[in-house]
Design an enzyme around this catalytic site. Sequence first.
Site, short mmCIF file in Angstrom:
data_model
loop_
_atom_site.label_atom_id
_atom_site.label_comp_id
_atom_site.label_asym_id
_atom_site.label_seq_id
_atom_site.Cartn_x
_atom_site.Cartn_y
_atom_site.Cartn_z
N ASP A 8 1.05 -1.35 -0.07
CA ASP A 8 0.08 -0.08 -0.07
C ASP A 8 1.13 1.09 -0.06
O ASP A 8 1.66 1.26 0.89
CB ASP A 8 -0.95 -0.15 1.34
CG ASP A 8 -1.89 0.97 1.24
OD1 ASP A 8 -2.14 1.71 0.27
OD2 ASP A 8 -2.57 1.12 2.55
N ASP A 103 -3.15 2.19 -5.81
CA ASP A 103 -1.86 2.21 -5.00
C ASP A 103 -1.89 0.94 -3.88
O ASP A 103 -1.23 1.17 -3.24
CB ASP A 103 -1.97 3.48 -4.18
CG ASP A 103 -2.99 3.69 -3.04
OD1 ASP A 103 -4.13 3.33 -3.24
OD2 ASP A 103 -2.47 3.96 -1.82
N GLU A 104 -2.80 0.07 -4.16
CA GLU A 104 -2.79 -1.11 -3.38
C GLU A 104 -2.81 -2.39 -3.94
O GLU A 104 -3.79 -2.44 -4.93
CB GLU A 104 -4.14 -0.50 -2.34
CG GLU A 104 -4.05 -0.91 -1.13
CD GLU A 104 -5.35 -0.66 -0.46
OE1 GLU A 104 -6.17 -1.44 0.11
OE2 GLU A 104 -5.97 0.36 -0.76
MG LIG Z 1 -2.54 3.89 0.12
#
Ligand SMILES: [Mg+2]
Length: 355
Positions: A8, A103-104
């Site tokens: 993350d 983003d993960e």
């Molecule tokens: Mg994040």
Amino acid sequence: MRKILHADCDCFYAAVEMRDDPKLADIPLAVGASVDKRGVVATCNYPARAFGIRSAMPMARAMRLCPHLHRISPDFDKYRRVSADIQSIFRVLTPIIEPLSLDEAFLDVTDVNHFRGSATWMARWLKDEVRRQVGITLSVGVAPNKFLAKIASDWNKPDGLCVITPNQVDSFIETLPVDRLHGVGPATAGKLKARGIETCRDLATLSLSALMDDFGKFGVRLHELARGIDERPVKIERERKSISVENTFDHDLPDMAECREHIVALVERLEDRIARYQHPALNKLFVKVRFDDFSITTLETAGQTPALDQFLPLFDEAWQRAARPVRLLGVGVRLVSEDARRQLGLFEPANPDDN
Ligand SMILES: [Mg+2]
């Protein structure tokens, strides 16, 4: 025993903006639409968080909390490019990647032999490579399943690395507040709290039947989560490259004329199916023909309109390659790849990232 990573990025949109303009690194920064557009904070950096600013907060409120807050409008095309760069680093490690947002992602590294199979070292490598190649920091959680890996990645953000080994699961889970469990929102947490249940240790004292009485099917899930059990697999999202329909016939179609009649129906089905994908970007049209001797031929042409008058000449040409009775007919379209779509700017903005 599986080895799952949850990776993350730390305040992703803000991190990308700070990377591209280091002057922004140490001042309170929020990414989101402006106050007069009634914007909300999509992401903010840590100096902004020190003022109490959080994701999803109205920008007007954020500006009141920190009048000198620096605001930037989001540039989703840029974030998508950065996201693709990060994912290509993930892919060096394993093809089993489940992106949750830009983003993960979850990565299943159970069968990865690099670093002598040490998931901790793999996580360190990921963090180092992303910082070195992309210039932003990543927090990574390592655990035997998805829900624990996700909690772990959040454990010591930013730039965190938290490992929960199989024999640490029980002690980790004991003190975990129930509202940290996957799927437990404020309503469920409130219901549990009313019964004196605050941690997973408390939750584990409730029987399966008691949990099912109160929460139905989710009670089964709670019973597992309270014991650190989560069997959900890491689901690979494969890029769809084409949309097609085909038909294998009970009796071979004897000639070209009869095949052409069936092409009409196939093209109608194809149009229906394409409509379900909500305006995919088409690149090429193709036909597929399998003859009675099981030889197969496909023929394609550039084109964006999947219409009958496009497919018929294509079929005629394909059929003449063997000029035999036909067992199977198919028609389809090839799609513009995600990379190419990104370059053409064909993507819609994604949901805002939270941290
Ligand atoms: Mg994040």
